[in-house]
Design a protein around this motif. Sequence first.
Motif, PDB file in Angstrom:
ATOM      1  N   GLY A 161       0.815  -1.202   0.000  1.00  0.00           N
ATOM      2  CA  GLY A 161       0.000   0.000   0.000  1.00  0.00           C
ATOM      3  C   GLY A 161       0.845   1.246   0.000  1.00  0.00           C
ATOM      4  O   GLY A 161       2.082   1.191   0.041  1.00  0.00           O
ATOM      5  N   PRO A 162       0.215   2.412  -0.045  1.00  0.00           N
ATOM      6  CA  PRO A 162       0.959   3.669  -0.052  1.00  0.00           C
ATOM      7  C   PRO A 162       1.765   3.857   1.211  1.00  0.00           C
ATOM      8  O   PRO A 162       1.482   3.290   2.269  1.00  0.00           O
ATOM      9  CB  PRO A 162      -0.153   4.721  -0.163  1.00  0.00           C
ATOM     10  CG  PRO A 162      -1.339   3.984  -0.685  1.00  0.00           C
ATOM     11  CD  PRO A 162      -1.227   2.589  -0.168  1.00  0.00           C
ATOM     12  N   ALA A 163       2.819   4.658   1.104  1.00  0.00           N
ATOM     13  CA  ALA A 163       3.681   4.883   2.256  1.00  0.00           C
ATOM     14  C   ALA A 163       2.976   5.705   3.327  1.00  0.00           C
ATOM     15  O   ALA A 163       3.235   5.526   4.513  1.00  0.00           O
ATOM     16  CB  ALA A 163       4.964   5.591   1.807  1.00  0.00           C
ATOM     17  N   PHE A 164       2.081   6.624   2.934  1.00  0.00           N
ATOM     18  CA  PHE A 164       1.392   7.473   3.891  1.00  0.00           C
ATOM     19  C   PHE A 164      -0.108   7.442   3.584  1.00  0.00           C
ATOM     20  O   PHE A 164      -0.506   7.548   2.433  1.00  0.00           O
ATOM     21  CB  PHE A 164       1.906   8.917   3.820  1.00  0.00           C
ATOM     22  CG  PHE A 164       3.364   9.041   4.140  1.00  0.00           C
ATOM     23  CD1 PHE A 164       3.791   9.110   5.454  1.00  0.00           C
ATOM     24  CD2 PHE A 164       4.301   9.078   3.124  1.00  0.00           C
ATOM     25  CE1 PHE A 164       5.134   9.218   5.747  1.00  0.00           C
ATOM     26  CE2 PHE A 164       5.642   9.191   3.409  1.00  0.00           C
ATOM     27  CZ  PHE A 164       6.067   9.258   4.728  1.00  0.00           C
ATOM     28  N   GLU A 165      -0.904   7.288   4.618  1.00  0.00           N
ATOM     29  CA  GLU A 165      -2.353   7.269   4.477  1.00  0.00           C
ATOM     30  C   GLU A 165      -2.968   8.111   5.576  1.00  0.00           C
ATOM     31  O   GLU A 165      -2.497   8.105   6.710  1.00  0.00           O
ATOM     32  CB  GLU A 165      -2.895   5.831   4.571  1.00  0.00           C
ATOM     33  CG  GLU A 165      -2.412   4.908   3.458  1.00  0.00           C
ATOM     34  CD  GLU A 165      -2.958   3.503   3.622  1.00  0.00           C
ATOM     35  OE1 GLU A 165      -3.685   3.274   4.611  1.00  0.00           O
ATOM     36  OE2 GLU A 165      -2.658   2.652   2.784  1.00  0.00           O
ATOM     37  N   LEU A 166      -4.011   8.854   5.238  1.00  0.00           N
ATOM     38  CA  LEU A 166      -4.760   9.626   6.213  1.00  0.00           C
ATOM     39  C   LEU A 166      -5.972   8.802   6.631  1.00  0.00           C
ATOM     40  O   LEU A 166      -6.970   8.754   5.927  1.00  0.00           O
ATOM     41  CB  LEU A 166      -5.178  10.969   5.629  1.00  0.00           C
ATOM     42  CG  LEU A 166      -4.026  11.896   5.223  1.00  0.00           C
ATOM     43  CD1 LEU A 166      -4.587  13.175   4.596  1.00  0.00           C
ATOM     44  CD2 LEU A 166      -3.165  12.227   6.431  1.00  0.00           C
ATOM     45  N   VAL A 167      -5.863   8.117   7.777  1.00  0.00           N
ATOM     46  CA  VAL A 167      -6.917   7.225   8.236  1.00  0.00           C
ATOM     47  C   VAL A 167      -7.165   7.491   9.715  1.00  0.00           C
ATOM     48  O   VAL A 167      -6.397   8.150  10.404  1.00  0.00           O
ATOM     49  CB  VAL A 167      -6.525   5.739   8.028  1.00  0.00           C
ATOM     50  CG1 VAL A 167      -6.403   5.421   6.557  1.00  0.00           C
ATOM     51  CG2 VAL A 167      -5.215   5.425   8.735  1.00  0.00           C
ATOM     52  N   THR A 168      -8.258   6.914  10.215  1.00  0.00           N
ATOM     53  CA  THR A 168      -8.572   7.001  11.636  1.00  0.00           C
ATOM     54  C   THR A 168      -7.708   6.006  12.416  1.00  0.00           C
ATOM     55  O   THR A 168      -7.162   5.062  11.839  1.00  0.00           O
ATOM     56  CB  THR A 168     -10.049   6.698  11.858  1.00  0.00           C
ATOM     57  OG1 THR A 168     -10.325   5.359  11.387  1.00  0.00           O
ATOM     58  CG2 THR A 168     -10.927   7.680  11.081  1.00  0.00           C
ATOM     59  N   PRO A 169      -7.582   6.189  13.731  1.00  0.00           N
ATOM     60  CA  PRO A 169      -6.783   5.232  14.512  1.00  0.00           C
ATOM     61  C   PRO A 169      -7.306   3.802  14.418  1.00  0.00           C
ATOM     62  O   PRO A 169      -6.516   2.856  14.355  1.00  0.00           O
ATOM     63  CB  PRO A 169      -6.883   5.780  15.946  1.00  0.00           C
ATOM     64  CG  PRO A 169      -7.150   7.232  15.777  1.00  0.00           C
ATOM     65  CD  PRO A 169      -7.978   7.361  14.538  1.00  0.00           C
ATOM     66  N   GLU A 170      -8.643   3.608  14.395  1.00  0.00           N
ATOM     67  CA  GLU A 170      -9.182   2.256  14.289  1.00  0.00           C
ATOM     68  C   GLU A 170      -8.839   1.643  12.944  1.00  0.00           C
ATOM     69  O   GLU A 170      -8.433   0.465  12.856  1.00  0.00           O
ATOM     70  CB  GLU A 170     -10.698   2.284  14.499  1.00  0.00           C
ATOM     71  CG  GLU A 170     -11.144   2.685  15.898  1.00  0.00           C
ATOM     72  CD  GLU A 170     -11.067   4.181  16.112  1.00  0.00           C
ATOM     73  OE1 GLU A 170     -10.815   4.914  15.123  1.00  0.00           O
ATOM     74  OE2 GLU A 170     -11.251   4.621  17.257  1.00  0.00           O
ATOM     75  N   ALA A 171      -9.007   2.403  11.871  1.00  0.00           N
ATOM     76  CA  ALA A 171      -8.679   1.888  10.546  1.00  0.00           C
ATOM     77  C   ALA A 171      -7.188   1.625  10.410  1.00  0.00           C
ATOM     78  O   ALA A 171      -6.770   0.669   9.749  1.00  0.00           O
ATOM     79  CB  ALA A 171      -9.149   2.872   9.471  1.00  0.00           C
ATOM     80  N   ALA A 172      -6.360   2.468  11.045  1.00  0.00           N
ATOM     81  CA  ALA A 172      -4.913   2.249  10.983  1.00  0.00           C
ATOM     82  C   ALA A 172      -4.530   0.960  11.692  1.00  0.00           C
ATOM     83  O   ALA A 172      -3.697   0.190  11.195  1.00  0.00           O
ATOM     84  CB  ALA A 172      -4.193   3.439  11.610  1.00  0.00           C
ATOM     85  N   ALA A 173      -5.153   0.700  12.863  1.00  0.00           N
ATOM     86  CA  ALA A 173      -4.840  -0.536  13.575  1.00  0.00           C
ATOM     87  C   ALA A 173      -5.271  -1.758  12.781  1.00  0.00           C
ATOM     88  O   ALA A 173      -4.541  -2.754  12.692  1.00  0.00           O
ATOM     89  CB  ALA A 173      -5.516  -0.517  14.947  1.00  0.00           C
ATOM     90  N   ALA A 174      -6.457  -1.712  12.167  1.00  0.00           N
ATOM     91  CA  ALA A 174      -6.915  -2.833  11.354  1.00  0.00           C
ATOM     92  C   ALA A 174      -6.032  -3.032  10.128  1.00  0.00           C
ATOM     93  O   ALA A 174      -5.729  -4.165   9.736  1.00  0.00           O
ATOM     94  CB  ALA A 174      -8.365  -2.597  10.927  1.00  0.00           C
ATOM     95  N   SER A 175      -5.579  -1.930   9.525  1.00  0.00           N
ATOM     96  CA  SER A 175      -4.707  -2.053   8.355  1.00  0.00           C
ATOM     97  C   SER A 175      -3.362  -2.641   8.730  1.00  0.00           C
ATOM     98  O   SER A 175      -2.815  -3.490   8.016  1.00  0.00           O
ATOM     99  CB  SER A 175      -4.532  -0.674   7.710  1.00  0.00           C
ATOM    100  OG  SER A 175      -3.637  -0.743   6.623  1.00  0.00           O
ATOM    101  N   VAL A 176      -2.804  -2.210   9.866  1.00  0.00           N
ATOM    102  CA  VAL A 176      -1.516  -2.758  10.309  1.00  0.00           C
ATOM    103  C   VAL A 176      -1.637  -4.253  10.614  1.00  0.00           C
ATOM    104  O   VAL A 176      -0.761  -5.050  10.274  1.00  0.00           O
ATOM    105  CB  VAL A 176      -1.012  -1.978  11.541  1.00  0.00           C
ATOM    106  CG1 VAL A 176       0.195  -2.670  12.163  1.00  0.00           C
ATOM    107  CG2 VAL A 176      -0.646  -0.552  11.144  1.00  0.00           C
TER     108      VAL A 176
END
Length: 217
Positions: A161-176
């Motif tokens: 995926g892209p190096a930088f994404e503007l997401v919410t903390p919940e979405a960031a945790a799920a993506s990680v």
Amino acid sequence: MAHPRGMPPELLGASPEGDGADVPELPDPLEGYHFRPGRRGPRTTLKSEMVPVIAEWLARTGVLRIAAAKAGTTEDCLGKWLSRGKDAAARRKSSIYTELLTACEEAWAHRFAHLIELGERTVTDRHMNPRFVTWLMSVTGPKHFTVPREQAAQVQGNGLGPAFELVTPEAAAASVHAKLMRFLEEDDKRNGTEPPAPAEPSPASADSPAEEPEESR
């Protein structure tokens, strides 16, 4: 044409010791300009005598504002007249507006054909500089003489995926978490091992009652 006053001779192409007789004369911006008094406003009605004036100056300069001003009107009025000419031509009707439209199209064609010829001369004539011609064509006809710029492709990080994404903390945790599980699966495939399956309780252990602690006996 006179030389500008107060300009050093070395900037005009002559040596400070010379008399400046071989200095090229600069163009006079007021040459050919004559103020015509008595006009209280622009013309808002198209007349037949205005058509050749507009066409001539459009062929000379390629600028609608200049052509309109030379005919005593404004660029907005000229644009409206050309729009009426296009509508009438689409309905296959003839009027003074279609006459203006045809004259302007021929003038534009003459102007750009002249610029293209000048550009082609720069290929064989090393004394000609093509920069002004290419700049003028790109400014006055960007649709035909400008290469559209393509957006740069977004750099991806190892297919994750892209190096930088503007997401919410919940979405960031799920993506990680999803990227980590994908990385572990790919790593197990490279090492030739299968990921361990989650342990399932046996039926016997599920049916048998749990043993009581020794203190309760």
